[in-house]
Structures are given as structure tokens and as C-alpha cells.
Design a protein around this motif. Structure first.
Motif, PDB file in Angstrom:
ATOM      1  N   ALA A   1       1.021  -1.050   0.137  1.00  0.00           N
ATOM      2  CA  ALA A   1      -0.028   0.118  -0.134  1.00  0.00           C
ATOM      3  C   ALA A   1       1.014   1.262  -0.009  1.00  0.00           C
ATOM      4  CB  ALA A   1      -0.850   0.061   1.215  1.00  0.00           C
ATOM      5  N   ASN A   2       0.520   2.373  -0.581  1.00  0.00           N
ATOM      6  CA  ASN A   2       1.132   3.676  -0.594  1.00  0.00           C
ATOM      7  C   ASN A   2       1.116   4.291   0.729  1.00  0.00           C
ATOM      8  OD1 ASN A   2       2.401   5.990  -1.634  1.00  0.00           O
ATOM      9  ND2 ASN A   2       0.951   6.644  -2.830  1.00  0.00           N
ATOM     10  N   THR A   3       2.272   4.178   1.490  1.00  0.00           N
ATOM     11  CA  THR A   3       2.130   4.707   2.875  1.00  0.00           C
ATOM     12  C   THR A   3       3.350   5.765   3.097  1.00  0.00           C
ATOM     13  OG1 THR A   3       1.685   2.493   3.614  1.00  0.00           O
ATOM     14  CG2 THR A   3       2.528   3.895   5.264  1.00  0.00           C
ATOM     15  N   THR A   4       2.990   6.881   3.531  1.00  0.00           N
ATOM     16  CA  THR A   4       3.740   7.919   3.902  1.00  0.00           C
ATOM     17  C   THR A   4       4.688   7.616   5.256  1.00  0.00           C
ATOM     18  OG1 THR A   4       2.327   9.393   3.202  1.00  0.00           O
ATOM     19  CG2 THR A   4       4.290  10.463   4.795  1.00  0.00           C
ATOM     20  N   VAL A   5       6.104   7.326   4.924  1.00  0.00           N
ATOM     21  CA  VAL A   5       6.807   7.094   6.144  1.00  0.00           C
ATOM     22  C   VAL A   5       7.458   8.285   6.582  1.00  0.00           C
ATOM     23  CG1 VAL A   5       9.316   5.988   6.639  1.00  0.00           C
ATOM     24  CG2 VAL A   5       7.300   4.811   4.917  1.00  0.00           C
ATOM     25  N   THR A   6       7.306   8.606   7.875  1.00  0.00           N
ATOM     26  CA  THR A   6       7.778   9.664   8.779  1.00  0.00           C
ATOM     27  C   THR A   6       9.034   9.243   9.386  1.00  0.00           C
ATOM     28  OG1 THR A   6       5.778  10.495   8.727  1.00  0.00           O
ATOM     29  CG2 THR A   6       7.140  11.534  10.329  1.00  0.00           C
ATOM     30  N   VAL A   7      10.172  10.131   9.372  1.00  0.00           N
ATOM     31  CA  VAL A   7      11.574   9.725   9.870  1.00  0.00           C
ATOM     32  C   VAL A   7      12.016  11.161  10.482  1.00  0.00           C
ATOM     33  CG1 VAL A   7      13.782   9.047   9.396  1.00  0.00           C
ATOM     34  CG2 VAL A   7      11.841   8.044   8.308  1.00  0.00           C
ATOM     35  N   ARG A   8      12.651  10.895  11.783  1.00  0.00           N
ATOM     36  CA  ARG A   8      13.420  11.922  12.368  1.00  0.00           C
ATOM     37  C   ARG A   8      14.742  11.700  12.154  1.00  0.00           C
ATOM     38  NH1 ARG A   8      14.790  12.008  18.050  1.00  0.00           N
ATOM     39  NH2 ARG A   8      13.145  10.697  18.300  1.00  0.00           N
ATOM     40  N   ARG A   9      15.727  12.286  11.554  1.00  0.00           N
ATOM     41  CA  ARG A   9      16.847  11.948  11.091  1.00  0.00           C
ATOM     42  C   ARG A   9      17.637  12.248  12.467  1.00  0.00           C
ATOM     43  NH1 ARG A   9      18.677  11.861   5.771  1.00  0.00           N
ATOM     44  NH2 ARG A   9      17.221  12.787   4.490  1.00  0.00           N
ATOM     45  N   ALA A  10      18.686  11.320  12.595  1.00  0.00           N
ATOM     46  CA  ALA A  10      19.886  11.093  13.600  1.00  0.00           C
ATOM     47  C   ALA A  10      20.783  12.020  13.188  1.00  0.00           C
ATOM     48  CB  ALA A  10      20.099   9.693  13.987  1.00  0.00           C
ATOM     49  N   ALA A  11      21.674  12.607  14.212  1.00  0.00           N
ATOM     50  CA  ALA A  11      22.941  13.287  13.740  1.00  0.00           C
ATOM     51  C   ALA A  11      23.928  12.298  13.910  1.00  0.00           C
ATOM     52  CB  ALA A  11      23.025  14.282  15.216  1.00  0.00           C
ATOM     53  N   THR A  12      24.841  12.629  12.876  1.00  0.00           N
ATOM     54  CA  THR A  12      26.025  11.548  12.556  1.00  0.00           C
ATOM     55  C   THR A  12      27.077  12.661  12.527  1.00  0.00           C
ATOM     56  OG1 THR A  12      25.583  11.726  10.171  1.00  0.00           O
ATOM     57  CG2 THR A  12      24.759  10.019  11.295  1.00  0.00           C
ATOM     58  N   GLY A  13      28.180  12.276  13.219  1.00  0.00           N
ATOM     59  CA  GLY A  13      29.559  12.788  13.474  1.00  0.00           C
ATOM     60  C   GLY A  13      30.292  12.031  12.741  1.00  0.00           C
ATOM     61  N   ARG A  14      31.156  12.783  12.019  1.00  0.00           N
ATOM     62  CA  ARG A  14      32.295  11.904  11.155  1.00  0.00           C
ATOM     63  C   ARG A  14      33.585  11.878  11.846  1.00  0.00           C
ATOM     64  NH1 ARG A  14      30.790  11.836   6.201  1.00  0.00           N
ATOM     65  NH2 ARG A  14      32.589  12.103   4.768  1.00  0.00           N
ATOM     66  N   SER A  15      34.203  10.674  11.345  1.00  0.00           N
ATOM     67  CA  SER A  15      35.731  10.518  12.045  1.00  0.00           C
ATOM     68  C   SER A  15      36.611  11.679  11.702  1.00  0.00           C
ATOM     69  CB  SER A  15      36.084   9.355  11.230  1.00  0.00           C
ATOM     70  OG  SER A  15      37.535   8.898  11.734  1.00  0.00           O
ATOM     71  N   SER A  16      37.317  12.095  12.514  1.00  0.00           N
ATOM     72  CA  SER A  16      38.200  12.928  12.531  1.00  0.00           C
ATOM     73  C   SER A  16      39.370  12.695  11.900  1.00  0.00           C
ATOM     74  CB  SER A  16      38.547  13.634  13.741  1.00  0.00           C
ATOM     75  OG  SER A  16      39.502  12.606  14.507  1.00  0.00           O
ATOM     76  N   SER A  17      39.690  11.357  11.482  1.00  0.00           N
ATOM     77  CA  SER A  17      40.917  11.053  10.908  1.00  0.00           C
ATOM     78  C   SER A  17      40.735  10.893   9.448  1.00  0.00           C
ATOM     79  CB  SER A  17      41.280   9.623  11.521  1.00  0.00           C
ATOM     80  OG  SER A  17      40.592   8.792  11.569  1.00  0.00           O
ATOM     81  N   GLY A  18      39.613  11.266   8.898  1.00  0.00           N
ATOM     82  CA  GLY A  18      39.117  11.048   7.479  1.00  0.00           C
ATOM     83  C   GLY A  18      38.129  10.027   7.301  1.00  0.00           C
ATOM     84  N   PRO A  19      37.516  10.125   6.054  1.00  0.00           N
ATOM     85  CA  PRO A  19      36.365   9.320   5.782  1.00  0.00           C
ATOM     86  C   PRO A  19      36.657   7.880   5.614  1.00  0.00           C
ATOM     87  CG  PRO A  19      37.016  10.746   3.644  1.00  0.00           C
ATOM     88  CD  PRO A  19      38.057  11.158   4.918  1.00  0.00           C
ATOM     89  N   ALA A  20      37.949   7.369   5.166  1.00  0.00           N
ATOM     90  CA  ALA A  20      38.330   5.770   4.926  1.00  0.00           C
ATOM     91  C   ALA A  20      38.620   5.245   6.336  1.00  0.00           C
ATOM     92  CB  ALA A  20      39.414   5.758   4.022  1.00  0.00           C
ATOM     93  N   SER A  21      39.154   6.011   7.464  1.00  0.00           N
ATOM     94  CA  SER A  21      39.569   5.372   8.575  1.00  0.00           C
ATOM     95  C   SER A  21      38.431   4.577   9.257  1.00  0.00           C
ATOM     96  CB  SER A  21      40.416   6.424   9.235  1.00  0.00           C
ATOM     97  OG  SER A  21      40.583   5.800  10.511  1.00  0.00           O
ATOM     98  N   GLY A  22      37.520   5.533   9.671  1.00  0.00           N
ATOM     99  CA  GLY A  22      36.575   4.834  10.675  1.00  0.00           C
ATOM    100  C   GLY A  22      36.874   4.369  12.064  1.00  0.00           C
ATOM    101  N   THR A  23      38.136   4.921  12.557  1.00  0.00           N
ATOM    102  CA  THR A  23      38.808   4.441  13.778  1.00  0.00           C
ATOM    103  C   THR A  23      38.905   5.555  14.860  1.00  0.00           C
ATOM    104  OG1 THR A  23      41.145   4.811  12.921  1.00  0.00           O
ATOM    105  CG2 THR A  23      40.146   2.475  12.576  1.00  0.00           C
ATOM    106  N   ALA A  24      38.586   6.650  14.440  1.00  0.00           N
ATOM    107  CA  ALA A  24      38.730   7.647  15.424  1.00  0.00           C
ATOM    108  C   ALA A  24      37.759   7.588  16.447  1.00  0.00           C
ATOM    109  CB  ALA A  24      38.933   9.125  14.676  1.00  0.00           C
TER     110      ALA A  24
END
Length: 200
Positions: free
Chosen positions: A125-148
Motif C-alpha cells: 500500500a502507498n504509505t507515508t513514512v515519517t522519519v526523524r533524522r539522527a545526527a551523525t558525526g564524522r571521523s576526525s581522521s578522514g572518511p576512510a579510517s573509521g577508527t577515530a
């Protein structure tokens, strides 16, 4: 959903919408990350800081993020996306929830995943999906690391890693990286690229 404050639920009845299984024994059910941790990692979570990954792994801010399902259906699903796995029952609910979680956490959708979601949505069925976005913080060591680690969250002390099954779980909880010859945790995980570091 029953809201509880100041006590534990001792008795109840749970139904897994993935397969229709019903239980009165909560230990026979799993709490499933609707969008699995590994899928989130591949869809953008690798760029988050440790605090954001921890909030994602424990998201109680949206009832669609974590669902109680039968252990067998959760094992069957594993870390697959909708192009690889759909529940036996409740496919429309699953698609709505999957899309909501991806939007909430600003996670990407690959081409095969998008095709599967659109194909299934045609039967819903065609349904409206309501979403509250979560805040996301990025790694301070760059996008590829993911370890900071987040500057607000102190690093866990060495030796406190509870020995997760996979590195992505350790990283999501804020652990790692571990170095060969320095950290005892190094031996718990597979160094697939042989660089002397794991969970990086």
C-alpha cells in the motif's frame, strides 16, 4: 509496545513478524538491527566517529531500528540487505522500516538493494513514512579510517574489549584498532591484509 519505567518485564508474549513465531520465553528471540551493523558500515557508517556508531548500534530513538524477532530468522538474515534476504512474512513492513532506518541515519542504498526495495514496494500500500533524522558525526581522521574516537567519549581501556565475533562490531562499540605485539586483542581478530593492525 509497552513503556516501562523503573522495573523489568517478567512475563509477556512476543511475535516475530519476520516468520510469525510466537514465544513467552524472551531468551528465544533476538534483538535484530533491522539494517545490520555490517550493512550500515558498508553504506556509510565507516565514516562516522565512534560515538555515532555506538548510538546507531543502540538506537532507541526510533522503534524501527531494533526489532525483536525469532533467533532462527535473525540467523537466516545475518548481515544481508533486501536484495539478498526478505522475511517470510511482513515484507511491506520490512521495506518501510528498512527505508526509514536508512533515511534516519543517512545511509546509502546500492543499485541491487534499490531494485529489490522498489520491486517489493510495488506490492505494498502507498504509505507515508515519517522519519526523524539522527545526527551523525564524522571521523576526525578522514572518511576512510573509521577508527577515530569521538572527543567526548573516552577510549575504552585496553583489555576491556569483550571479544566480539567481528571487527565491525568492535569498531561500532568504539574499540580498536589493535596492533600486533602491542595489544592482546590483536590475536582475537583476523588481520586479513597482514599489515599488523586489526579493527581499523
Amino acid at each position: 509496545m509497552v513503556k516501562v519505567r523503573g522495573c523489568d518485564i517478567q512475563r509477556g508474549k512476543w511475535r516475530s513478524y519476520y516468520d510469525g513465531a510466537v514465544t513467552r520465553d524472551s531468551t528465544s528471540f533476538d534483538i535484530d538491527h533491522l539494517v545490520p551493523l555490517a550493512e550500515a558500515w558498508d553504506s556509510g557508517a565507516r565514516r562516522w566517529n565512534a560515538e555515532t556508531r555506538k548510538r546507531y548500534a543502540n538506537d532507541l530513538g526510533d522503534r524501527r531500528s531494533l526489532v525483536a524477532v525469532s533467533a532462527s530468522s535473525n540467523r537466516s538474515k545475518s548481515d544481508q540487505d533486501p536484495a539478498e534476504w526478505m522475511p517470510d512474512l511482513g515484507q511491506c513492513q520490512y521495506v518501510r522500516q528498512w527505508v526509514a532506518v536508512k533515511i534516519r541515519w543517512t545511509l546509502k542504498v546500492d543499485a541491487a538493494e534499490k531494485r529489490a526495495l522498489l520491486a517489493q514496494a510495488k506490492h505494498c500500500a502507498n504509505t507515508t513514512v515519517t522519519v526523524r533524522r539522527a545526527a551523525t558525526g564524522r571521523s576526525s581522521s578522514g572518511p576512510a579510517s573509521g577508527t577515530a574516537r569521538s572527543p567526548q567519549a573516552p577510549a575504552p581501556s585496553r583489555g576491556s574489549d569483550p571479544q566480539f565475533s567481528y571487527c565491525y562490531q568492535a569498531i561500532a562499540a568504539g574499540y580498536g584498532p589493535y596492533v600486533r605485539g602491542r595489544d592482546p586483542e590483536y590475536a582475537w581478530y583476523t588481520d586479513s591484509d597482514g599489515d599488523g593492525r586489526v579493527c581499523e
